[in-house]
Design an enzyme around this catalytic site. Structure first.
Site: not given
Ligand code: CAA
Length: 248
Positions: A14, A90-91, A148-149, A154, A185-186
């Site tokens: 991307g 690459a990531g 990040q959560f 990563y 960022g995103y």
């Molecule tokens: N902010 C706040 N709360 C979050 C959160 C976030 N970003 N991510 C998860 N939570 C919370 C959920 O809302 C949920 O809360 P409740 O228990 O109160 O309902 C709790 O954490 C558990 O979440 P899930 O039910 O989704 O749990 P899971 O185990 O199935 O998945 C996870 C957890 C893997 C973190 C999933 O939520 C996820 O994929 N989150 C997105 C992670 C993310 O932002 N990745 C960025 C990818 S893009 C990138 O990395 C490019 C870059 O360089 C920016």
């Protein structure tokens, strides 16, 4: 315009595709690495860019494999000439909370996002030093600055890139080689499309600019850092994140 050779790891992804477009448009001879040419459809990627007037090349290389990177570097320099600009893009992500994160997903992310940067940069930095010119640009992430959560793997790898960048910048500053990182960022790519919808909405809502970024908004910073005229910028990190935060 520059006729220098630029190697972009993951240049068919991307952000990588836009990096290749911008560098090719600026005259660089651009070579992208890809892991699996068939699965990644790299020939159609190349045809698409060529149809736009951008001449780009590709080489197969798994950047997690040091020996493969050595062979790739020899091949690229024999075919195209010395690599003077290296963009480590690459990531991958393998998101999970740490209490559920499998070792295989920890290792995969550290290998692709961090160890690869050693594997590839190590092949070219000596030549850059000897020739007295080089640009190394590492694509990190806002999540390497804030955490990040679901991203201990990563975030650790991307934070590691900041340390790597600053240390190598010091080693090469008197040799005409600059080393910088960019922290997107995103950005609207396949990677961020994999974030669960409700989480993505929440994230976009927290971006002061009110939207996701575009790959070209990252690529133009790469082109800026790659330019000869950017020689006094080194060891820096440039956030491209719509105002997610205002200091490092
Ligand atoms: N902010 C706040 N709360 C979050 C959160 C976030 N970003 N991510 C998860 N939570 C919370 C959920 O809302 C949920 O809360 P409740 O228990 O109160 O309902 C709790 O954490 C558990 O979440 P899930 O039910 O989704 O749990 P899971 O185990 O199935 O998945 C996870 C957890 C893997 C973190 C999933 O939520 C996820 O994929 N989150 C997105 C992670 C993310 O932002 N990745 C960025 C990818 S893009 C990138 O990395 C490019 C870059 O360089 C920016």
């Amino acid at each position: 315009m520059s006729s220098r050779v630029a190697l972009v790891t993951g240049g068919n992804g991307g952000i990588g595709t836009e990096v290749c477009r911008h560098l090719a448009a600026a005259g660089y001879r651009v070579v992208s690495t890809c892991v699996d040419p068939d699965r990644e459809n790299v020939e159609s990627w190349q045809r698409e860019l060529e149809a736009e007037g951008h001449s780009v090349h590709w080489v197969q290389c798994n950047v997690t494999d040091f020996a493969a990177c050595q062979a790739m570097a020899e091949q690229v320099e024999a075919e195209h000439g010395p690599v003077e600009v290296l963009v480590n893009v690459a990531g991958i992500t393998r998101d999970a909370f740490l209490h559920k994160l499998d070792k295989v997903d920890w290792d995969a992310v550290i290998n692709v996002n961090l160890n690869s940067v050693y594997n590839v940069t190590r092949q070219f930095v000596d030549g850059m030093r000897k020739r007295g010119y080089g640009r190394v640009i590492n694509i990190s992430s806002v999540n390497g600055q804030t955490g990040q959560f679901g991203q201990t793997n990563y975030s650790a790898a991307k934070a590691g890139l900041h340390g790597f960048t600053m240390a190598l910048a010091k080693e090469t500053a008197r040799k005409g080689v600059t080393v910088n990182s960019i922290s997107p960022g995103y950005i609207d790519t396949v990677m961020t499309a994999a974030i669960p919808d409700e989480v993505r909405e929440q994230i976009v809502g927290s971006v002061p600019a009110g939207r996701m970024g575009r790959p070209d908004e990252v690529a133009r910073v790469v082109a800026f850092l790659a330019a000869d005229e950017s020689e006094y910028i080194t060891g820096a990190n440039i956030p491209v994140n719509g105002g997610l935060f205002t200091s490092f």
